[in-house]
Write an enzyme that holds these catalytic residues in place. Structure first.
Site, PDB file in Angstrom:
ATOM      1  CG  ASP A   1      -0.235   0.088   2.503  1.00  0.00           C
ATOM      2  OD1 ASP A   1       0.974   0.394   2.514  1.00  0.00           O
ATOM      3  OD2 ASP A   1      -0.857  -0.135   3.544  1.00  0.00           O
TER       4      ASP A   1
ATOM      5  CG  ASP B   1      -5.827  -5.560   1.835  1.00  0.00           C
ATOM      6  OD1 ASP B   1      -6.496  -4.832   1.067  1.00  0.00           O
ATOM      7  OD2 ASP B   1      -5.395  -5.150   2.930  1.00  0.00           O
TER       8      ASP B   1
END
EC number: 2.4.2.29
Lengths: 378, 378
Positions: free
Chosen positions: A94, A273
């Site tokens: 991320d 996720d």
């Protein structure tokens, strides 16, 4: 080479699709759930277990955490995160945007970027789109995320709109920076931009269109699963999926429960996720093919059955519920270790079952039949 | 069948011997180190790792801990500790004597036994020699220990003498109780009595002679490694070993460092246990074939070598020192997990090397050459 995505099957009754992503570190069968390895480790799970028992196709790392510790210098010396933690399959990082807003202290958002203080030692840092691209080059994940602002839920319209526009301007800077730099470790890194726009349909529409216009190798939907009702999440997932290009993978960030996973797959999501399976595991909550169990409950005290005989695998079948309850009550590390491997084994089983049912053409019936079982409290 | 002990080789230059203990749960090659599984788990280690990676011949359980939690009712319902924790090789349980004195609160020692309060919930309990035998029947270990009093170091002569005599009287009661009861799970349980007598030669001599006179299937030396200097420990180990029968296994309780292990083996000890490898592991201290490392030290920050390439095995060779340092600094569970498996792999390697050198006849030279390497700080 670049990231490749092929759709193998489309479900005739929902928007679900079964596909395959190819990266320089191998293939990812979609839809896929990606275990979260915040600081370069999926908590309490050996890399060997992640590969051989859970059989994860791809794991996540967090840019914010890895930047603060061990830092880019160590990661570069190691030859990137794959070499550092020994995970030789795909990794996604991320951008740190979410963590800067949820973990860091005294953050200040400006056009240039965000200043914040580390939650570890209070040290001061600046994340700009350019800096975040550079950090993700140092980490070396196969899929990297644009630096965005993730507004809280609820956000008022003006805040959400300004924030979305800032995210779009930052995206251009991410793209520019990435395209003028090269990977450090010889393998390709694909940038996924992120749709924002809070819970406003016109903003989400604008944002999805804007993100799609960048024509990157995949696209993500951010800013959901931040406290809004599940039905609202599904509404916005669908809105975004319908705009984002069909022929590229769609990643819904930070989702969710087994029911959330299946419902979002039905709307056209390919990648998900969430920290839920590992975080819940450490608190004694396990997801099974029969429903959800709290292993700390007294009812398991003399239950000598394994967690989930149907699921199979070492963690799920070797240890009894009674023994695991004892491990949790005695605060033994093994408790969280076993439950984490089990929950991730379950999540990977879930998306693989979903994929098979998409291929078989009975995904919708299967999903609707199994969700009440999976979500019941045992 | 009963416990069987055969001496295969005797070292010509020391009192070390290489032997084999046979129990109903399999064989133990001696000298052996026994990992400690206090509450029915060797902390942070999967049972599979204990068997396949560490290859432990036998593990310990603690009577005090298992009695308090999960309790004998659950253990009996499970079919004993082997069934409860899934460890199908030999298990040894201590008698709880040491823990009652080191962990429990407001303990009172009387002729009958010891009253104490649980360190978990403050509940009041009574351990008598008879009760402790019954509890160890419920746990079902292959080797069980007599209920003793372990005096602190230093103890004055009168205290040590009275304590030793009480331990001897309790031993008779343990023997009587054990001999009038039968195992609950169909396999034999061998009782080892424990030599006490603090650091007084005449008391240790008396105690070793008394313990030997019971002619049980093995004998233990307790009350050492409780703070006395290493040289004093060796002196008393040797004194006890010289009196305890040659043809039965000798178990030195709660010892110790790699050097302690080898020196005591040289004095005729066959079995040892200690929390050191797992406890030190959780604090970042690892024992290697090259010396002792504190993985938290900055010097490992950019050292991408594994912990111990020479030792081999997954934990010792898969992860780099740099990565493990990061795991320790980030307080990740994986840190203690990897270091625990590594340290136990090292301890089992150490006693197996010792055994081979006893067989090869060069144990003394090897021991004296390797100790300075093993004990140096890297």
């Amino acid at each position: 080479m670049g990231l490749k995505f092929e759709i193998k099957h489309k479900d005739p009754q929902t928007k679900a699709r079964a596909g395959k992503i190819t990266t320089d570190h191998g293939e990812i069968q979609t839809p896929i759930f990606m275990p979260v390895g915040t600081a370069g480790t999926v908590k309490a799970v050996h890399q060997r277990e992640l590969k051989e028992d859970i059989n994860a196709d791809i794991i996540l790392g967090n840019t914010y955490h890895l930047y603060l510790r061990p830092g880019t210098e160590i990661l570069e010396k190691a030859g990137g995160l794959h070499k550092f933690n020994g995970w030789d399959r795909p990794i996604l990082t991320d951008s740190g945007g979410y963590q800067v807003f949820s973990l860091a202290q005294t953050r200040k958002i400006k056009e240039e970027g965000v200043t914040f203080r580390s939650h570890i030692d209070g040290s001061k840092h600046l994340f700009t789109p350019e800096r975040v691209m550079d950090i993700q080059r140092s980490i070396g994940a196969d899929i990297i995320m644009a630096f965005d602002e993730c507004p809280p839920y609820p956000s008022d319209y003006t805040y959400a709109k300004n924030s979305m526009q800032l995210t779009h301007r930052w995206l251009q800077r991410c793209v520019d920076r990435l395209d003028e730099t090269v990977p450090l470790y010889g393998h390709h890194q694909a940038l996924f931009p992120i749709v924002q726009g809070s819970t406003y349909k016109d903003l989400r529409t604008q944002s999805a269109e804007k993100i799609a216009s960048f024509e990157r190798e995949g696209n993500a939907i951010g800013g959901l699963s931040v406290g809004e009702p599940a039905e609202m999440m599904y509404e916005f997932t669908e809105l975004c999926c319908d705009i984002l290009p069909e022929d590229k993978p769609r990643y819904l960030m930070g989702v969710g429960t087994p029911a959330n996973i299946l419902e979002n797959i039905a709307l056209g999501v390919d990648m998900l996720d969430c920290v839920m399976p590992t975080r819940q595991a450490r608190h004694g909550h396990v997801f099974t093919t029969q429903g959800i169990m709290n292993l700390k409950n007294k009812k398991w005290e003399d239950d000598f059955e394994p967690i989930d005989a149907t699921l199979g695998g070492y963690a799920s079948t070797f240890y009894s519920r009674s023994y695991l309850r004892h491990m949790f009550k005695a605060n033994e590390a093994l408790a969280g270790m076993v439950a984490s491997v089990h929950n991730l084994t379950f999540y990977l089983w879930l998306v693989r079952e979903a994929r098979q049912h998409i291929i078989d053409g009975d995904f919708r019936e299967w999903k609707n039949a199994i969700i009440p079982t999976l979500m019941q409290r045992l």
